[in-house]
Design a protein around this motif. Structure first.
Motif, PDB file in Angstrom:
ATOM      1  N   ASP A  11       0.965  -1.184  -0.116  1.00 47.28           N
ATOM      2  CA  ASP A  11       0.024  -0.147   0.136  1.00 47.28           C
ATOM      3  C   ASP A  11       0.806   1.298  -0.089  1.00 47.28           C
ATOM      4  N   ASP A  27       1.008   4.375  -2.753  1.00 46.59           N
ATOM      5  CA  ASP A  27       0.544   5.592  -2.389  1.00 46.59           C
ATOM      6  C   ASP A  27       1.790   6.518  -2.975  1.00 46.59           C
ATOM      7  N   ARG A  63      -1.861  -2.933  -7.196  1.00 44.23           N
ATOM      8  CA  ARG A  63      -2.220  -2.288  -5.873  1.00 44.23           C
ATOM      9  C   ARG A  63      -2.865  -0.905  -6.211  1.00 44.23           C
ATOM     10  N   LEU A  84      -6.244  -1.683  -7.704  1.00 46.33           N
ATOM     11  CA  LEU A  84      -7.201  -2.040  -6.840  1.00 46.33           C
ATOM     12  C   LEU A  84      -7.613  -0.800  -5.889  1.00 46.33           C
ATOM     13  N   ARG A  85      -6.880  -0.002  -5.454  1.00 45.18           N
ATOM     14  CA  ARG A  85      -7.088   0.961  -4.623  1.00 45.18           C
ATOM     15  C   ARG A  85      -7.807   2.230  -5.252  1.00 45.18           C
ATOM     16  N   ARG A  86      -7.155   2.778  -6.452  1.00 43.50           N
ATOM     17  CA  ARG A  86      -7.472   3.690  -6.988  1.00 43.50           C
ATOM     18  C   ARG A  86      -7.713   3.664  -8.690  1.00 43.50           C
ATOM     19  N   SER A 126      -0.732 -11.778   0.244  1.00 44.50           N
ATOM     20  CA  SER A 126      -2.049 -11.115  -0.026  1.00 44.50           C
ATOM     21  C   SER A 126      -2.904 -11.926  -1.306  1.00 44.50           C
ATOM     22  N   SER A 182      -7.196 -10.920  -5.110  1.00 40.24           N
ATOM     23  CA  SER A 182      -8.527 -10.044  -5.094  1.00 40.24           C
ATOM     24  C   SER A 182      -8.869  -9.823  -6.466  1.00 40.24           C
TER      25      SER A 182
END
Length: 279
Positions: free
Chosen positions: A69, A73, A101, A104-106, A202, A208
């Motif tokens: 993460d 970021d 990632r 998935l997050r953004r 993960s 995911s």
């Protein structure tokens, strides 16, 4: 670019549709230029952005522990800094983990993504063994032994006939004598090993569900023992029916450098097919 915990060194060239390049574990920024991809993308009218990830010189080395993460970021912060709302990403190896990632997050920030020598499930034996060994060394000895890193990189970077070619082996062995120079001190290598372990724990690429809005393509190297091409079909099924698979043959994990022309052509072909499909 200055973040609260460290600085991130980057390059930003050209105009047009932005492409973000995310390098592998310990990958120096010059690798993207050395393989010819930057110039090729610029010649096609793209804006090209690439950076040294945390732990790789000349970027900084924030306190441990690190996570996937946090790596994502960092990259999103760079897009914010450059005022880029949406980007096409090309992630190699550990950089592919970061790109996953980010998607998935953004997902609104990633128009399309190429996962190059980086897409796999939770059961890759060589890959998992390498990741676990690095982290075991770091935990028990506080560092990854230089000779271990050099040998493992040699054995995975090359593939097929490359591993039986004495001249090729000699060239790479000598090149890898300076492998440690790219790490930011005091713990760049350990931090990136933690990030790889986070990805593994993960569930890898198939851990995911991926957002439908992000178009994903997979690039494998035919003799890559870390991310073997036989995993491609299962990964593609997980990612969705639009997923395209491309394989560059006769190359190990470092095919970006050992087969630069073939790899660049494959990447440009993916981007062109995406462009044509969106018109």
């Amino acid at each position: 670019m200055s973040l609260p915990t460290h600085d991130v060194h980057y390059e930003d060239r050209g105009t047009g549709t932005p492409v973000l390049l995310l390098g592998g574990s310990g990958e120096p920024m010059i690798a993207w230029e050395f393989c010819g991809l930057v110039e090729a993308l610029l010649s096609k009218g793209h804006r090209v952005v690439w950076f040294a990830a945390r732990g790789v010189r000349p970027s900084g080395c924030p306190p441990l522990p690190w996570s996937l993460d946090a790596m994502a970021d960092d990259a999103i912060s760079l897009l914010d800094h450059l005022q880029i709302e949406q980007v096409t990403g090309i992630g190699y190896s550990l950089g592919g983990f970061t790109l996953e990632r980010m998607a998935l997050r953004r997902p609104e920030r990633i128009a399309a993504a190429v996962l190059m020598a980086s897409a796999g499930g939770a059961d890759g034996i060589v890959r998992n063994g390498f990741i676990d060994a690095e982290n075991a060394f770091a935990k028990q000895a506080g560092q990854v032994p230089v000779h271990f890193s050099r040998l493992m990189t040699l054995m995975t970077a090359l593939g097929g006939d490359e591993l039986t070619n004495p001249e090729t082996i000699k060239q790479w062995w000598e090149l890898l004598a300076h492998q440690g120079d790219q790490w930011a001190q005091p713990h760049g290598e350990i931090g990136q090993a933690q990030v790889a372990l986070d990805w593994k724990n993960s569930g890898g690429t198939t851990g995911s569900p991926f957002p439908d809005s992000v178009r994903i393509s997979l690039l494998y190297f035919g003799q890559d023992s870390l991310f073997p091409a036989h995993e491609a079909s299962a990964v593609a099924r997980h990612l969705g029916s639009r997923t395209e698979i491309v394989t560059v043959e006769n190359a190990g994990h470092a095919g970006l450098l050992t087969r630069p022309e073939e790899t660049t052509d494959a990447l440009l072909g993916l981007l062109e097919r995406w462009r044509s499909a969106s018109e």
